[in-house]
Design a protein around this motif. Structure first.
Motif, PDB file in Angstrom:
ATOM      1  N   LEU A  91       0.820  -1.220   0.000  1.00  0.00           N
ATOM      2  CA  LEU A  91       0.000   0.000   0.000  1.00  0.00           C
ATOM      3  C   LEU A  91       0.849   1.263   0.000  1.00  0.00           C
ATOM      4  O   LEU A  91       0.371   2.332  -0.377  1.00  0.00           O
ATOM      5  CB  LEU A  91      -0.923   0.009   1.228  1.00  0.00           C
ATOM      6  CG  LEU A  91      -2.007  -1.077   1.262  1.00  0.00           C
ATOM      7  CD1 LEU A  91      -2.709  -1.088   2.615  1.00  0.00           C
ATOM      8  CD2 LEU A  91      -3.017  -0.857   0.145  1.00  0.00           C
ATOM      9  N   ILE A  92       2.107   1.147   0.423  1.00  0.00           N
ATOM     10  CA  ILE A  92       3.011   2.313   0.415  1.00  0.00           C
ATOM     11  C   ILE A  92       4.227   2.062  -0.483  1.00  0.00           C
ATOM     12  O   ILE A  92       5.279   2.673  -0.308  1.00  0.00           O
ATOM     13  CB  ILE A  92       3.458   2.695   1.845  1.00  0.00           C
ATOM     14  CG1 ILE A  92       4.137   1.530   2.552  1.00  0.00           C
ATOM     15  CG2 ILE A  92       2.280   3.209   2.661  1.00  0.00           C
ATOM     16  CD1 ILE A  92       4.771   1.904   3.877  1.00  0.00           C
ATOM     17  N   GLY A  93       4.079   1.140  -1.450  1.00  0.00           N
ATOM     18  CA  GLY A  93       5.119   0.936  -2.456  1.00  0.00           C
ATOM     19  C   GLY A  93       6.193  -0.067  -2.087  1.00  0.00           C
ATOM     20  O   GLY A  93       7.248  -0.112  -2.729  1.00  0.00           O
ATOM     21  N   LEU A  94       5.946  -0.893  -1.075  1.00  0.00           N
ATOM     22  CA  LEU A  94       6.946  -1.848  -0.622  1.00  0.00           C
ATOM     23  C   LEU A  94       6.436  -3.270  -0.841  1.00  0.00           C
ATOM     24  O   LEU A  94       5.415  -3.666  -0.285  1.00  0.00           O
ATOM     25  CB  LEU A  94       7.227  -1.618   0.866  1.00  0.00           C
ATOM     26  CG  LEU A  94       8.516  -2.162   1.462  1.00  0.00           C
ATOM     27  CD1 LEU A  94       9.735  -1.559   0.763  1.00  0.00           C
ATOM     28  CD2 LEU A  94       8.564  -1.876   2.953  1.00  0.00           C
ATOM     29  N   ALA A 140      17.437  12.438  12.392  1.00  0.00           N
ATOM     30  CA  ALA A 140      16.304  13.229  11.912  1.00  0.00           C
ATOM     31  C   ALA A 140      15.057  12.358  11.761  1.00  0.00           C
ATOM     32  O   ALA A 140      13.954  12.747  12.155  1.00  0.00           O
ATOM     33  CB  ALA A 140      16.654  13.898  10.581  1.00  0.00           C
ATOM     34  N   ARG A 141      15.236  11.164  11.230  1.00  0.00           N
ATOM     35  CA  ARG A 141      14.098  10.279  11.004  1.00  0.00           C
ATOM     36  C   ARG A 141      13.513   9.774  12.317  1.00  0.00           C
ATOM     37  O   ARG A 141      12.298   9.713  12.486  1.00  0.00           O
ATOM     38  CB  ARG A 141      14.541   9.101  10.129  1.00  0.00           C
ATOM     39  CG  ARG A 141      14.986   9.528   8.730  1.00  0.00           C
ATOM     40  CD  ARG A 141      15.650   8.392   7.995  1.00  0.00           C
ATOM     41  NE  ARG A 141      14.709   7.336   7.694  1.00  0.00           N
ATOM     42  CZ  ARG A 141      15.067   6.112   7.318  1.00  0.00           C
ATOM     43  NH1 ARG A 141      16.354   5.801   7.228  1.00  0.00           N
ATOM     44  NH2 ARG A 141      14.162   5.200   7.037  1.00  0.00           N
ATOM     45  N   ASP A 185      15.682   1.828  10.447  1.00  0.00           N
ATOM     46  CA  ASP A 185      14.820   2.991  10.679  1.00  0.00           C
ATOM     47  C   ASP A 185      13.536   2.901   9.853  1.00  0.00           C
ATOM     48  O   ASP A 185      12.474   3.348  10.289  1.00  0.00           O
ATOM     49  CB  ASP A 185      15.556   4.292  10.337  1.00  0.00           C
ATOM     50  CG  ASP A 185      16.696   4.590  11.294  1.00  0.00           C
ATOM     51  OD1 ASP A 185      16.662   4.081  12.432  1.00  0.00           O
ATOM     52  OD2 ASP A 185      17.624   5.324  10.905  1.00  0.00           O
ATOM     53  N   ASP A 186      13.653   2.317   8.656  1.00  0.00           N
ATOM     54  CA  ASP A 186      12.482   2.185   7.794  1.00  0.00           C
ATOM     55  C   ASP A 186      11.397   1.330   8.432  1.00  0.00           C
ATOM     56  O   ASP A 186      10.204   1.549   8.194  1.00  0.00           O
ATOM     57  CB  ASP A 186      12.878   1.558   6.450  1.00  0.00           C
ATOM     58  CG  ASP A 186      13.616   2.509   5.539  1.00  0.00           C
ATOM     59  OD1 ASP A 186      13.250   3.692   5.487  1.00  0.00           O
ATOM     60  OD2 ASP A 186      14.578   2.076   4.875  1.00  0.00           O
ATOM     61  N   LEU A 187      11.802   0.318   9.210  1.00  0.00           N
ATOM     62  CA  LEU A 187      10.817  -0.563   9.833  1.00  0.00           C
ATOM     63  C   LEU A 187       9.877   0.226  10.739  1.00  0.00           C
ATOM     64  O   LEU A 187       8.698  -0.096  10.852  1.00  0.00           O
ATOM     65  CB  LEU A 187      11.520  -1.662  10.633  1.00  0.00           C
ATOM     66  CG  LEU A 187      12.386  -2.621   9.804  1.00  0.00           C
ATOM     67  CD1 LEU A 187      13.111  -3.604  10.718  1.00  0.00           C
ATOM     68  CD2 LEU A 187      11.543  -3.367   8.776  1.00  0.00           C
ATOM     69  N   LEU A 188      10.408   1.266  11.372  1.00  0.00           N
ATOM     70  CA  LEU A 188       9.581   2.140  12.202  1.00  0.00           C
ATOM     71  C   LEU A 188       8.876   3.201  11.358  1.00  0.00           C
ATOM     72  O   LEU A 188       7.675   3.432  11.487  1.00  0.00           O
ATOM     73  CB  LEU A 188      10.437   2.825  13.269  1.00  0.00           C
ATOM     74  CG  LEU A 188      11.209   1.921  14.237  1.00  0.00           C
ATOM     75  CD1 LEU A 188      12.013   2.773  15.217  1.00  0.00           C
ATOM     76  CD2 LEU A 188      10.273   0.997  14.988  1.00  0.00           C
ATOM     77  N   GLU A 189       9.645   3.832  10.484  1.00  0.00           N
ATOM     78  CA  GLU A 189       9.122   4.961   9.714  1.00  0.00           C
ATOM     79  C   GLU A 189       8.032   4.523   8.733  1.00  0.00           C
ATOM     80  O   GLU A 189       6.980   5.170   8.617  1.00  0.00           O
ATOM     81  CB  GLU A 189      10.275   5.637   8.967  1.00  0.00           C
ATOM     82  CG  GLU A 189       9.947   7.043   8.496  1.00  0.00           C
ATOM     83  CD  GLU A 189      11.171   7.769   7.964  1.00  0.00           C
ATOM     84  OE1 GLU A 189      11.316   8.953   8.257  1.00  0.00           O
ATOM     85  OE2 GLU A 189      11.988   7.139   7.261  1.00  0.00           O
ATOM     86  N   HIS A 190       8.270   3.437   8.019  1.00  0.00           N
ATOM     87  CA  HIS A 190       7.276   2.949   7.061  1.00  0.00           C
ATOM     88  C   HIS A 190       6.022   2.434   7.777  1.00  0.00           C
ATOM     89  O   HIS A 190       4.904   2.607   7.280  1.00  0.00           O
ATOM     90  CB  HIS A 190       7.863   1.838   6.189  1.00  0.00           C
ATOM     91  CG  HIS A 190       8.844   2.308   5.166  1.00  0.00           C
ATOM     92  ND1 HIS A 190       8.840   3.580   4.657  1.00  0.00           N
ATOM     93  CD2 HIS A 190       9.878   1.666   4.548  1.00  0.00           C
ATOM     94  CE1 HIS A 190       9.815   3.706   3.768  1.00  0.00           C
ATOM     95  NE2 HIS A 190      10.458   2.555   3.688  1.00  0.00           N
ATOM     96  N   ALA A 191       6.230   1.779   8.927  1.00  0.00           N
ATOM     97  CA  ALA A 191       5.069   1.292   9.680  1.00  0.00           C
ATOM     98  C   ALA A 191       4.209   2.466  10.150  1.00  0.00           C
ATOM     99  O   ALA A 191       2.972   2.414  10.097  1.00  0.00           O
ATOM    100  CB  ALA A 191       5.527   0.452  10.866  1.00  0.00           C
ATOM    101  N   LEU A 192       4.867   3.525  10.598  1.00  0.00           N
ATOM    102  CA  LEU A 192       4.144   4.724  11.014  1.00  0.00           C
ATOM    103  C   LEU A 192       3.413   5.348   9.833  1.00  0.00           C
ATOM    104  O   LEU A 192       2.246   5.741   9.933  1.00  0.00           O
ATOM    105  CB  LEU A 192       5.113   5.733  11.628  1.00  0.00           C
ATOM    106  CG  LEU A 192       4.504   7.054  12.117  1.00  0.00           C
ATOM    107  CD1 LEU A 192       3.462   6.812  13.194  1.00  0.00           C
ATOM    108  CD2 LEU A 192       5.594   7.981  12.640  1.00  0.00           C
TER     109      LEU A 192
END
Length: 220
Positions: A91-94, A140-141, A185-192
């Motif tokens: 749903l978010i391109g992954l 930053a992320r 970091d993506d595991l948190l950022e993409h989940a959010l």
């Protein structure tokens, strides 16, 4: 006092106790008590500081109740994030078969992006090395701040290079999506991002999880 925590009514609850006083044991019995009250295993979200701790806790729950650990949603924030992304990431391109980069792989990919955009970057002593650039981007992320603000506050000696650093961050993001890889970091950022932008997915888990239990809360 432990029993009061185990059988506490539904709602927010913060338990403060010293080391070795039985917090994890209490949380384990809390899970068992919830099951005895008719709560289903998949209606409990169990977050811990390490996957090892989650495995041990769910093993103890299984010993107490006979309910297999795999029926629960349990693990670190990163683990739960990747679980969500394996199910809904498209749903978010992954794609569901995305690869998780370890620290070394992510640093290598960022270095490649920097080398392609600014071939002479690493040869100059007054410019931050790729490892430090990665730390800036990661900070930053994780704090959900603009990279420019992070550089201004934490790395003011590099503020003249902001446009290049922003370009590296953007290139790194694009390259990961292109290669269908994610860093920690993506595991948190993409989940959010998934929960913030996909109302149906967010509603599904808001409805599913009746109880959220966090062990080692102070470390998260």
């Amino acid at each position: 006092e432990q029993k009061a925590v185990v059988a506490a009514p539904r709602g927010p609850l913060l338990v403060l106790a010293g080391a070795g006083s039985g917090k994890t044991r209490t949380l384990t019995y809390r899970v068992a008590w919830l099951l005895s009250q008719g709560i289903l295993p998949w209606e409990i979200l169990l977050l811990t500081f390490t996957n090892k701790a989650a495995t041990e806790m769910l093993g103890r729950v299984q010993e107490l109740t006979g309910v297999p650990g795999y029926k629960f949603w349990g693990g670190t924030f990163h683990h739960i994030g990747q679980k969500l992304l394996r199910i809904h990431g498209e749903l978010i391109g992954l794609q569901k078969n995305y690869t998780i980069l370890d620290q070394g792989d992510s640093e290598s990919l960022l270095s490649t992006v920097i080398q392609e955009k600014e071939p002479k970057w690493t040869k100059s002593k007054d410019r931050p090395k790729p490892k430090l650039v990665g730390e800036m981007i990661s900070f930053a992320r994780n704090t959900r701040q603009e990279l420019k603000e992070v550089i201004r506050q934490k790395y003011p000696s590099y503020k003249e290079f902001f446009s290049e650093l922003e370009g590296f961050a953007q290139g790194y993001r694009e390259r990961k999506l292109q290669q269908q890889v994610v860093d920690y970091d993506d595991l948190l950022e993409h989940a959010l991002q998934l929960l913030a932008t996909q109302a149906d997915v967010c509603a599904k888990y808001q409805s599913q999880f009746k109880h959220i239990l966090v062990d080692e809360y102070q470390d998260t």
